[in-house]
Write a protein that holds these residues in place. Structure first.
Motif, PDB file in Angstrom:
ATOM      1  N   GLY A 154       0.799  -1.213   0.000  1.00 20.00           N
ATOM      2  CA  GLY A 154       0.000   0.000   0.000  1.00 20.00           C
ATOM      3  C   GLY A 154       0.835   1.268   0.000  1.00 20.00           C
ATOM      4  O   GLY A 154       0.514   2.239  -0.694  1.00 20.00           O
ATOM      5  N   GLU A 155       1.918   1.268   0.772  1.00 23.15           N
ATOM      6  CA  GLU A 155       2.789   2.442   0.844  1.00 23.15           C
ATOM      7  C   GLU A 155       3.438   2.728  -0.507  1.00 23.15           C
ATOM      8  O   GLU A 155       3.495   3.879  -0.952  1.00 23.15           O
ATOM      9  N   VAL A 156       3.933   1.671  -1.163  1.00 21.60           N
ATOM     10  CA  VAL A 156       4.578   1.868  -2.460  1.00 21.60           C
ATOM     11  C   VAL A 156       3.566   2.316  -3.507  1.00 21.60           C
ATOM     12  O   VAL A 156       3.839   3.208  -4.318  1.00 21.60           O
ATOM     13  N   ALA A 157       2.373   1.700  -3.497  1.00 23.06           N
ATOM     14  CA  ALA A 157       1.341   2.077  -4.469  1.00 23.06           C
ATOM     15  C   ALA A 157       0.916   3.533  -4.302  1.00 23.06           C
ATOM     16  O   ALA A 157       0.693   4.247  -5.287  1.00 23.06           O
ATOM     17  N   SER A 158       0.833   3.990  -3.055  1.00 21.53           N
ATOM     18  CA  SER A 158       0.381   5.362  -2.789  1.00 21.53           C
ATOM     19  C   SER A 158       1.463   6.396  -3.077  1.00 21.53           C
ATOM     20  O   SER A 158       1.149   7.569  -3.316  1.00 21.53           O
ATOM     21  N   ASN A 159       2.714   5.966  -3.032  1.00 22.73           N
ATOM     22  CA  ASN A 159       3.819   6.934  -3.165  1.00 22.73           C
ATOM     23  C   ASN A 159       4.723   6.621  -4.346  1.00 22.73           C
ATOM     24  O   ASN A 159       5.874   7.042  -4.369  1.00 22.73           O
ATOM     25  N   ARG A 160       4.185   5.919  -5.341  1.00 25.26           N
ATOM     26  CA  ARG A 160       5.023   5.514  -6.476  1.00 25.26           C
ATOM     27  C   ARG A 160       5.647   6.704  -7.194  1.00 25.26           C
ATOM     28  O   ARG A 160       6.846   6.700  -7.514  1.00 25.26           O
ATOM     29  N   ARG A 161       4.870   7.728  -7.476  1.00 23.82           N
ATOM     30  CA  ARG A 161       5.389   8.884  -8.210  1.00 23.82           C
ATOM     31  C   ARG A 161       6.520   9.556  -7.437  1.00 23.82           C
ATOM     32  O   ARG A 161       7.539   9.946  -8.014  1.00 23.82           O
ATOM     33  N   GLU A 162       6.330   9.690  -6.144  1.00 25.03           N
ATOM     34  CA  GLU A 162       7.369  10.310  -5.318  1.00 25.03           C
ATOM     35  C   GLU A 162       8.636   9.462  -5.316  1.00 25.03           C
ATOM     36  O   GLU A 162       9.750   9.992  -5.417  1.00 25.03           O
ATOM     37  N   ILE A 163       8.474   8.149  -5.204  1.00 26.69           N
ATOM     38  CA  ILE A 163       9.633   7.253  -5.194  1.00 26.69           C
ATOM     39  C   ILE A 163      10.399   7.363  -6.512  1.00 26.69           C
ATOM     40  O   ILE A 163      11.631   7.471  -6.531  1.00 26.69           O
ATOM     41  N   GLU A 164       9.667   7.344  -7.632  1.00 27.33           N
ATOM     42  CA  GLU A 164      10.322   7.410  -8.936  1.00 27.33           C
ATOM     43  C   GLU A 164      10.999   8.761  -9.159  1.00 27.33           C
ATOM     44  O   GLU A 164      12.067   8.842  -9.780  1.00 27.33           O
ATOM     45  N   ALA A 165      10.401   9.820  -8.630  1.00 28.89           N
ATOM     46  CA  ALA A 165      11.007  11.154  -8.775  1.00 28.89           C
ATOM     47  C   ALA A 165      12.327  11.236  -8.019  1.00 28.89           C
ATOM     48  O   ALA A 165      13.321  11.780  -8.525  1.00 28.89           O
ATOM     49  N   VAL A 166      12.357  10.663  -6.806  1.00 29.41           N
ATOM     50  CA  VAL A 166      13.593  10.685  -6.012  1.00 29.41           C
ATOM     51  C   VAL A 166      14.656   9.785  -6.641  1.00 29.41           C
ATOM     52  O   VAL A 166      15.843  10.112  -6.648  1.00 29.41           O
ATOM     53  N   LEU A 167      14.225   8.648  -7.182  1.00 27.86           N
ATOM     54  CA  LEU A 167      15.164   7.763  -7.878  1.00 27.86           C
ATOM     55  C   LEU A 167      15.808   8.481  -9.063  1.00 27.86           C
ATOM     56  O   LEU A 167      17.002   8.306  -9.343  1.00 27.86           O
ATOM     57  N   PHE A 261       4.218  -3.357  -9.346  1.00 28.29           N
ATOM     58  CA  PHE A 261       3.637  -4.303  -8.398  1.00 28.29           C
ATOM     59  C   PHE A 261       2.331  -4.831  -8.974  1.00 28.29           C
ATOM     60  O   PHE A 261       1.245  -4.546  -8.486  1.00 28.29           O
ATOM     61  N   GLY A 262       2.439  -5.616 -10.061  1.00 26.04           N
ATOM     62  CA  GLY A 262       1.254  -6.147 -10.716  1.00 26.04           C
ATOM     63  C   GLY A 262       0.898  -7.504 -10.159  1.00 26.04           C
ATOM     64  O   GLY A 262       1.626  -8.093  -9.371  1.00 26.04           O
ATOM     65  N   GLU A 263      -0.242  -8.045 -10.591  1.00 28.47           N
ATOM     66  CA  GLU A 263      -0.696  -9.354 -10.133  1.00 28.47           C
ATOM     67  C   GLU A 263      -0.067 -10.466 -10.946  1.00 28.47           C
ATOM     68  O   GLU A 263       0.083 -11.583 -10.470  1.00 28.47           O
ATOM     69  N   ALA A 264       0.293 -10.182 -12.176  1.00 33.73           N
ATOM     70  CA  ALA A 264       0.905 -11.210 -12.998  1.00 33.73           C
ATOM     71  C   ALA A 264       2.402 -11.200 -12.809  1.00 33.73           C
ATOM     72  O   ALA A 264       3.022 -10.149 -12.666  1.00 33.73           O
ATOM     73  N   GLY A 265       3.005 -12.358 -12.834  1.00 37.38           N
ATOM     74  CA  GLY A 265       4.425 -12.467 -12.562  1.00 37.38           C
ATOM     75  C   GLY A 265       5.267 -11.679 -13.538  1.00 37.38           C
ATOM     76  O   GLY A 265       6.245 -11.048 -13.178  1.00 37.38           O
ATOM     77  N   ASP A 266       4.881 -11.703 -14.863  1.00 38.25           N
ATOM     78  CA  ASP A 266       5.664 -10.993 -15.843  1.00 38.25           C
ATOM     79  C   ASP A 266       5.606  -9.494 -15.621  1.00 38.25           C
ATOM     80  O   ASP A 266       6.591  -8.779 -15.728  1.00 38.25           O
ATOM     81  N   ASP A 267       4.424  -9.000 -15.269  1.00 33.14           N
ATOM     82  CA  ASP A 267       4.271  -7.564 -15.049  1.00 33.14           C
ATOM     83  C   ASP A 267       5.039  -7.115 -13.833  1.00 33.14           C
ATOM     84  O   ASP A 267       5.553  -6.007 -13.764  1.00 33.14           O
ATOM     85  N   ALA A 268       5.121  -7.971 -12.810  1.00 32.05           N
ATOM     86  CA  ALA A 268       5.767  -7.586 -11.570  1.00 32.05           C
ATOM     87  C   ALA A 268       7.244  -7.393 -11.745  1.00 32.05           C
ATOM     88  O   ALA A 268       7.886  -6.738 -10.958  1.00 32.05           O
ATOM     89  N   ASP A 269       7.824  -7.977 -12.814  1.00 26.85           N
ATOM     90  CA  ASP A 269       9.259  -7.887 -13.005  1.00 26.85           C
ATOM     91  C   ASP A 269       9.658  -6.767 -13.945  1.00 26.85           C
ATOM     92  O   ASP A 269      10.836  -6.583 -14.232  1.00 26.85           O
ATOM     93  N   ARG A 270       8.678  -6.014 -14.452  1.00 28.72           N
ATOM     94  CA  ARG A 270       9.022  -4.943 -15.380  1.00 28.72           C
ATOM     95  C   ARG A 270       8.906  -3.600 -14.690  1.00 28.72           C
ATOM     96  O   ARG A 270       7.947  -3.340 -13.956  1.00 28.72           O
ATOM     97  N   PRO A 271       9.866  -2.708 -14.896  1.00 24.04           N
ATOM     98  CA  PRO A 271       9.743  -1.362 -14.354  1.00 24.04           C
ATOM     99  C   PRO A 271       8.628  -0.606 -15.050  1.00 24.04           C
ATOM    100  O   PRO A 271       8.247  -0.917 -16.172  1.00 24.04           O
ATOM    101  N   VAL A 272       8.115   0.387 -14.405  1.00 27.64           N
ATOM    102  CA  VAL A 272       7.070   1.206 -15.002  1.00 27.64           C
ATOM    103  C   VAL A 272       7.595   1.894 -16.244  1.00 27.64           C
ATOM    104  O   VAL A 272       8.709   2.414 -16.279  1.00 27.64           O
ATOM    105  N   GLY A 273       6.771   1.878 -17.308  1.00 26.54           N
ATOM    106  CA  GLY A 273       7.166   2.560 -18.530  1.00 26.54           C
ATOM    107  C   GLY A 273       7.624   1.609 -19.606  1.00 26.54           C
ATOM    108  O   GLY A 273       7.758   1.984 -20.762  1.00 26.54           O
ATOM    109  N   GLU A 274       7.907   0.319 -19.261  1.00 27.83           N
ATOM    110  CA  GLU A 274       8.337  -0.633 -20.266  1.00 27.83           C
ATOM    111  C   GLU A 274       7.127  -1.284 -20.912  1.00 27.83           C
ATOM    112  O   GLU A 274       6.125  -1.492 -20.256  1.00 27.83           O
TER     113      GLU A 274
END
Length: 274
Positions: A154-167, A261-274
Motif C-alpha cells: 500500500g505504501e509503495v502504491a500510494s507513493n510511487r510517483r514520489e519514489i520514482e522522482a527521487v530515484l 507491483f502487478g498481479e501477474a508475474g511478468d508484469d511484476a518484473d518490469r519497471p514502469v514505462g516498459e
C-alpha cells in the motif's frame, strides 16, 4: 490409544455441541454482513468452515503424532512454515519475490525463536509441546508478515510517483524506500504491542487460563504466558523485518528502477514505462 478411540470419547460429542453454539453466533455476523451489503459473508463463511476443518484435522494429526518419534515433529513444523508462507504471500500479491521473501522470513523468524527456546527449555523436546507451541509461533509470524506485506504494498502504491522522482535524482533505492519499510514493520507490530500492553489487565490469554484450570501454580502460569508472548513478539518482529528487507531488494531492477507491483508475474518484473 488409537485415533478411533479418541473420536469415540464422550468429550468429542460435547465439543461438537459447543461448536454448534459458537457457529450460531458466527452466523449472526454473516447475517449482519448480508443485511448491510458488506459482501463479506462468502469469504467469512468459507474461512469459518475451513478453519474448523483444518483445526480438527490438525488435532487428529497431533493425536497420531503422539505415538511417533520426536524427530517427525521437526518435519511437521517445517511443513507448517511452508503453508504459512503460502497463505501470507496473498496479502502481498503482486509484490516482486513475495513468496520467496515470506518463506525465508518465516523460516528465519519463527525458526530462530523455536530453536532458541528449545535450547532454553521453555519448549520441551516432545511432540506434545513442540507442535502446538511451534504452531502458535509460526501463526503469529505469518500474521505479522501478512500485515507488513500489505502495508508495504500500500505504501509503495500510494507513493510511487514520489519514489520514482527521487530515484531520478540519483538517490540509492535503499534510502528511497527505507521510510516505507520502517512504516510497514511498525504497523505489523502494533497488534502485538497492544497485546503486551494489555496483558494481565484486559487480555488474559488462553494458555495461562488453561494452566491455572489444570492446577498449575498461578504465578508460574503467568510467567510462562509472558514467555509465550515474548516468543510471539520476537518471531513476529524478526519475520516482518526480514520480509520487508527482502522485498525492498526485490522491488527494484538491476538498473535501479522500481518494478511494477502487478498481479501477474511478468508484469511484476518490469519497471514502469516498459
Amino acid at each position: 490409544m488409537t485415533l478411533l478411540d479418541r473420536v469415540a470419547e464422550p468429550v468429542v460429542l460435547e465439543g461438537l455441541l459447543q461448536v454448534a453454539v459458537a457457529s450460531l453466533l458466527a452466523l449472526v455476523v454473516l447475517a449482519v454482513s448480508y443485511r448491510r451489503s458488506l459482501d463479506l459473508e462468502s469469504e467469512l463463511g468459507r474461512a469459518f468452515v475451513r478453519g474448523f476443518v483444518q483445526v480438527v484435522a490438525m488435532g487428529a494429526f497431533i493425536g497420531v503424532l503422539f505415538s511417533v518419534p520426536f524427530v517427525w515433529s521437526g518435519g511437521v513444523v517445517l511443513a507448517m512454515m511452508a503453508v504459512a508462507a503460502w497463505i501470507s504471500k496473498d496479502r502481498g500479491e503482486g509484490v516482486p519475490g513475495v513468496l520467496r521473501a515470506s518463506l525465508v522470513s518465516i523460516l528465519f523468524g519463527a525458526g530462530v525463536v523455536i530453536v532458541t527456546m528449545l535450547a532454553a527449555g521453555a519448549i520441551e523436546p516432545t511432540v506434545r509441546n513442540l507442535v502446538p507451541v511451534g504452531g502458535m509461533i509460526i501463526a503469529n509470524a505469518m500474521k505479522t508478515n501478512s500485515l507488513a506485506l500489505d502495508r508495504f504494498r500500500g505504501e509503495v502504491a500510494s507513493n510511487r510517483r514520489e519514489i520514482e522522482a527521487v530515484l531520478a535524482l540519483g538517490v540509492p533505492p535503499g534510502r528511497v524506500i527505507s521510510d516505507y519499510v520502517t512504516t510497514s514493520v511498525r504497523a505489523s507490530l502494533i497488534p502485538m504491542v497492544d497485546s503486551l500492553k494489555s496483558l494481565g489487565l484486559v487480555y488474559i490469554p488462553g494458555m495461562m487460563s488453561g494452566m491455572i484450570l489444570a492446577g498449575a501454580n498461578p504465578i508460574y502460569a503467568a510467567e510462562y504466558q509472558f514467555v509465550i508472548m515474548a516468543m510471539l513478539f520476537a518471531a513476529g518482529g524478526l519475520t516482518s523485518m526480514t520480509s520487508t528487507l527482502l522485498v525492498r531488494r526485490y522491488a527494484f531492477t538491476e538498473a535501479e528502477q522500481l518494478k511494477r507491483f502487478g498481479e501477474a508475474g511478468d508484469d511484476a518484473d518490469r519497471p514502469v514505462g516498459e
